[in-house]
Design a protein around this motif. Structure first.
Motif, mmCIF file in Angstrom:
data_model
loop_
_atom_site.group_PDB
_atom_site.id
_atom_site.type_symbol
_atom_site.label_atom_id
_atom_site.label_comp_id
_atom_site.label_asym_id
_atom_site.label_seq_id
_atom_site.Cartn_x
_atom_site.Cartn_y
_atom_site.Cartn_z
ATOM 1 N N HIS A 26 41.888 31.091 28.947
ATOM 2 C CA HIS A 26 42.510 32.373 28.621
ATOM 3 C C HIS A 26 43.770 32.251 27.764
ATOM 4 N N ARG A 72 52.005 42.891 38.471
ATOM 5 C CA ARG A 72 52.067 42.679 37.034
ATOM 6 C C ARG A 72 53.206 43.480 36.434
ATOM 7 N N GLU A 75 49.712 44.427 31.633
ATOM 8 C CA GLU A 75 48.356 44.604 32.147
ATOM 9 C C GLU A 75 47.670 43.260 32.383
ATOM 10 N N GLU A 77 43.926 41.513 33.397
ATOM 11 C CA GLU A 77 42.496 41.756 33.450
ATOM 12 C C GLU A 77 41.973 41.414 34.839
ATOM 13 N N HIS A 78 40.755 41.892 35.129
ATOM 14 C CA HIS A 78 40.197 41.676 36.465
ATOM 15 C C HIS A 78 40.003 40.194 36.768
ATOM 16 N N ASN A 79 39.607 39.414 35.782
ATOM 17 C CA ASN A 79 39.430 37.986 36.042
ATOM 18 C C ASN A 79 40.771 37.299 36.296
ATOM 19 N N GLU A 80 41.840 37.792 35.689
ATOM 20 C CA GLU A 80 43.164 37.227 35.955
ATOM 21 C C GLU A 80 43.642 37.586 37.359
ATOM 22 N N ASP A 119 33.790 32.395 36.164
ATOM 23 C CA ASP A 119 34.538 32.709 34.945
ATOM 24 C C ASP A 119 34.153 31.782 33.793
ATOM 25 N N ARG A 128 29.950 42.297 27.080
ATOM 26 C CA ARG A 128 31.298 42.790 26.851
ATOM 27 C C ARG A 128 31.500 44.156 27.500
ATOM 28 N N THR A 130 34.267 47.390 26.620
ATOM 29 C CA THR A 130 35.331 47.803 25.716
ATOM 30 C C THR A 130 35.506 49.308 25.737
ATOM 31 N N GLU A 174 33.692 54.499 27.208
ATOM 32 C CA GLU A 174 33.684 53.129 27.723
ATOM 33 C C GLU A 174 32.284 52.571 27.562
#
Length: 204
Positions: A26, A72, A75, A77-80, A119, A128, A130, A174
């Motif tokens: 990442h 945080r 922002e 992300e969900h994986n973070e 991951d 993806r 977006t 979305e």
């Protein structure tokens, strides 16, 4: 088993998580210190609670303080967020030296394995999600899906229209999609190009 073995195991695990998995994938440097600090901090608090003669109310108060810390400032992300909670879980496992060492170390390996696989860039690598703004006001999801697919060069699995602006002629949506392979993109482009009639040979 000595508490220092637990500490060493936790440090090895969090190092593998941060420097072996997260950063190479990442490349977000600002979260490195967050993952390391939350892991070591949770490990220290857990060890203190596990070894000291503390009441249940005190322990719950400590975790209440931890719970109000903002996850945080920018922002995530969900994986973070998954990495964040894995760092916390590793700290909890490393902070209980009175537990079963084999179980604790096995769970650490399992947590790292889940992140390694879940991951991995090769796992659904073309899929993806977006937020997209179409340059047309479209209320029909099927039409919006076709427009989004043409813009993204992808197969749209699901589209959710968030806002239709008939004044500005835009549609916010979305989109969940899978990128087409280069050959599929070329075929799709060829199918959408208008046919051009060639001029007769005698005309100049």
């Amino acid at each position: 088993m000595s508490v220092f073995i637990y500490i060493a195991a936790d440090l090895v695990a969090i190092s593998a998580l941060v420097f072996g998995l997260y950063f190479p994938r990442h490349r977000r440097k600002d979260l490195i210190v967050s993952f390391l600090a939350i892991n070591v901090g949770v490990m220290g608090v857990t060890y203190a609670m596990a070894t000291a003669d503390l009441t249940l109310g005190f322990g719950m108060g400590i975790f209440a303080v931890l719970s109000i810390i903002r996850l945080r400032s920018t922002e995530m992300e969900h994986n973070e967020i998954a990495y964040y909670f894995t760092a916390i879980a590793l700290g909890l496992l490393g902070g209980f030296p009175s537990g079963n060492a084999a179980v604790s170390f096995t769970l650490m390996i399992v947590l790292l394995g889940v992140i390694l696989i879940g991951d991995h860039p090769a796992l659904f690598g073309r899929t993806r999600l977006t937020q997209l703004v179409l340059d047309r006001a479209v209320a029909d999801e099927q039409v919006a899906s076709e427009l989004a697919g043409a813009m993204l060069g992808a197969h749209v699995h699901r589209i959710a229209i968030r806002k239709v602006d008939y004044v500005a002629e835009t549609t916010a949506c979305e989109v969940r999609y899978t990128l087409l392979s280069p050959s599929a993109q070329a075929a799709d482009l060829a199918a959408t190009e208008p046919l051009h009639e060639s001029a007769p040979a005698g005309l100049r």
